[in-house]
Scaffold this motif. Structure first.
Motif, short mmCIF file in Angstrom:
data_model
loop_
_atom_site.label_atom_id
_atom_site.label_comp_id
_atom_site.label_asym_id
_atom_site.label_seq_id
_atom_site.Cartn_x
_atom_site.Cartn_y
_atom_site.Cartn_z
N VAL A 42 0.85 -1.19 0.00
CA VAL A 42 0.00 0.00 0.00
C VAL A 42 0.88 1.24 0.00
CG1 VAL A 42 -1.96 -1.07 1.19
CG2 VAL A 42 -0.16 0.04 2.54
N ASN A 43 0.34 2.31 -0.58
CA ASN A 43 0.99 3.62 -0.48
C ASN A 43 -0.10 4.68 -0.53
OD1 ASN A 43 0.28 4.02 -3.22
ND2 ASN A 43 2.29 3.36 -3.95
N GLU A 44 0.31 5.94 -0.59
CA GLU A 44 -0.66 7.03 -0.51
C GLU A 44 -1.61 7.11 -1.71
OE1 GLU A 44 2.44 8.22 2.47
OE2 GLU A 44 2.42 7.20 0.54
N HIS A 45 -1.42 6.27 -2.72
CA HIS A 45 -2.32 6.27 -3.88
C HIS A 45 -3.51 5.32 -3.70
CE1 HIS A 45 0.42 8.77 -6.09
NE2 HIS A 45 1.40 7.89 -5.98
N VAL A 46 -3.51 4.52 -2.63
CA VAL A 46 -4.60 3.57 -2.41
C VAL A 46 -5.06 3.64 -0.96
CG1 VAL A 46 -3.78 2.00 -4.21
CG2 VAL A 46 -3.06 1.64 -1.83
N LEU A 47 -6.33 3.31 -0.75
CA LEU A 47 -6.83 3.19 0.60
C LEU A 47 -6.17 1.99 1.29
CD1 LEU A 47 -10.71 3.72 0.55
CD2 LEU A 47 -8.93 5.36 1.17
N ILE A 48 -6.03 2.09 2.59
CA ILE A 48 -5.53 0.97 3.37
C ILE A 48 -6.67 -0.02 3.55
CG2 ILE A 48 -4.62 0.28 5.63
CD1 ILE A 48 -3.55 3.26 5.78
N PRO A 49 -6.48 -1.29 3.18
CA PRO A 49 -7.57 -2.28 3.37
C PRO A 49 -7.99 -2.36 4.83
CG PRO A 49 -5.81 -3.18 2.00
CD PRO A 49 -5.29 -1.89 2.56
N ARG A 50 -9.30 -2.41 5.05
CA ARG A 50 -9.85 -2.47 6.41
C ARG A 50 -10.27 -3.90 6.76
NH1 ARG A 50 -8.40 2.71 5.07
NH2 ARG A 50 -9.21 4.24 6.56
N PRO A 51 -10.13 -4.26 8.03
CA PRO A 51 -10.56 -5.60 8.45
C PRO A 51 -12.02 -5.89 8.16
CG PRO A 51 -9.25 -4.55 10.18
CD PRO A 51 -9.50 -3.51 9.13
N GLU A 52 -12.89 -4.86 8.27
CA GLU A 52 -14.31 -5.10 8.05
C GLU A 52 -14.61 -5.51 6.61
OE1 GLU A 52 -13.76 -0.52 8.54
OE2 GLU A 52 -13.02 -2.37 9.47
N THR A 53 -13.75 -5.12 5.66
CA THR A 53 -13.97 -5.52 4.27
C THR A 53 -13.75 -7.01 4.08
OG1 THR A 53 -13.32 -3.30 3.55
CG2 THR A 53 -13.33 -5.00 1.87
N GLU A 54 -13.03 -7.64 5.01
CA GLU A 54 -12.87 -9.09 4.94
C GLU A 54 -14.22 -9.79 5.03
OE1 GLU A 54 -10.11 -10.11 8.03
OE2 GLU A 54 -8.37 -9.37 6.91
N GLU A 55 -15.18 -9.16 5.72
CA GLU A 55 -16.52 -9.73 5.82
C GLU A 55 -17.19 -9.79 4.45
OE1 GLU A 55 -18.79 -7.64 8.82
OE2 GLU A 55 -16.96 -7.30 9.99
N LEU A 56 -16.84 -8.85 3.56
CA LEU A 56 -17.38 -8.88 2.20
C LEU A 56 -16.97 -10.18 1.51
CD1 LEU A 56 -18.82 -7.37 -0.18
CD2 LEU A 56 -16.56 -6.50 -0.80
N ILE A 57 -15.71 -10.56 1.68
CA ILE A 57 -15.22 -11.81 1.07
C ILE A 57 -16.02 -13.00 1.61
CG2 ILE A 57 -13.22 -13.27 0.68
CD1 ILE A 57 -13.00 -10.45 -0.55
N GLU A 58 -16.26 -13.03 2.90
CA GLU A 58 -17.04 -14.12 3.50
C GLU A 58 -18.44 -14.18 2.91
OE1 GLU A 58 -16.19 -16.57 5.86
OE2 GLU A 58 -14.22 -15.89 5.18
N GLU A 59 -19.07 -13.01 2.77
CA GLU A 59 -20.42 -12.97 2.21
C GLU A 59 -20.43 -13.44 0.76
OE1 GLU A 59 -23.30 -12.36 3.66
OE2 GLU A 59 -22.45 -11.89 5.64
N VAL A 60 -19.43 -13.06 0.01
CA VAL A 60 -19.33 -13.48 -1.39
C VAL A 60 -19.20 -15.00 -1.48
CG1 VAL A 60 -17.85 -13.43 -3.44
CG2 VAL A 60 -18.41 -11.30 -2.25
#
Length: 287
Positions: free
Chosen positions: A86-104
């Motif tokens: 990661v760098n300043e050009h991208v958002l830092i991945p958040r732990p809560e987004t891992e739940e999206l993977i589970e739902e998918v």
């Protein structure tokens, strides 16, 4: 000058607390400098720290104390058990987004035949965390990731190389780069913060993370509206759409999707604190 890892960690933790930062970050930064995981650090916690390592460590501590996210200092963040650049050009991945993977994964198992090749697109991929994780977790997925930012796609492509994940990347705005195909799954964690919410963000976010990936007009709803207007033309049946949303945006995004897909099942998914986190739209028929 601290002589041991323990002394360095203790001093740094106190310094961060005094500057109203999370003291646990000191451990992450020390692990990064020493190139040790948590267990290795604990086993060597009373070992001597070299002057060079301490100088580097303390410079990182001072940098984080000013507000710069430690993930931008180390250049990486963990997501779903994998390390992403990661760098300043991208958002830092958040732990809560891992739940999206589970739902998918749950919805894939319910909606599609086991060995069906799935065409999946991630809109606004940033670091590639969602797209690359989906590719690694769903063996029969053909994944395309898009972003409007050239710099973000550079980061995402590097992560794909590191993770040995075969993903196609396309540059462009929202649905435009993929509008010539039909899709089984569309995922997106778009900018959804309204400008009126800027004051509520911490300085580590507002001063350092890319505003292009944070803010959207219409109280943060603009990009959901644009996507839902275009998605009916490119979805297969069966198929589903998964959006990450702001905690108060569930009903508005749900209504947009229901208007776009009158026969679809549109569900708001909440986190353990009963806050809206995702909206999923399952399309079972085009008729």
């Amino acid at each position: 000058m601290c002589k041991t890892n323990f002394e360095a960690l203790t001093r740094a933790s106190s310094f961060l607390e005094e500057n109203k930062r999370e003291k646990e970050v000191a451990r992450y930064l020390l692990q990064h400098v020493l190139q040790k995981n948590y267990s290795e650090l604990m086993m060597t916690i009373y070992d001597e720290i070299t002057p060079e390592a301490y100088q580097t460590f303390w410079s990182y501590i001072e940098e984080h104390a000013t507000g710069r996210p430690f993930q931008y200092i180390t250049g990486q963040e963990s997501f779903y058990g994998r390390d992403f650049l990661v760098n300043e050009h991208v958002l830092i991945p958040r732990p809560e987004t891992e739940e999206l993977i589970e739902e998918v994964k749950k919805r894939v198992a319910r909606l599609f035949e086991e060995h069906k090749t799935l065409k999946i697109a991630d809109i606004g991929t940033g670091s590639g965390a969602i797209a690359l994780t989906v590719k690694k977790e769903i063996s029969n997925a053909e994944v395309t990731a898009t972003d409007i930012s050239t710099e973000a796609l550079v980061v995402a492509k590097k992560n794909a190389e590191r993770l040995k994940a075969k993903v196609e990347f396309k540059q462009g705005d929202l649905i435009a780069p993929i509008a010539d195909q039909k899709w089984d799954i569309i995922l997106s964690n778009p900018p959804y913060i309204g400008s009126h919410e800027a004051e509520s963000l911490s300085d580590t976010v507002i001063d350092y993370e890319p505003h292009l990936a944070l803010f959207a007009a219409e109280d943060g709803l603009q990009l959901y509206r644009k996507m839902t207007e275009q998605l009916p033309e490119i979805m297969n049946a069966p198929s589903f759409i998964g959006f990450e949303i702001g905690y108060a945006q569930g009903p508005a995004v749900q209504k947009m999707l229901q208007n776009a897909f009158p026969l679809a099942d549109v569900e708001i998914v909440q986190d353990i604190n009963q806050k809206n986190r995702f909206v999923f739209c399952t399309i079972k028929s085009n008729s």
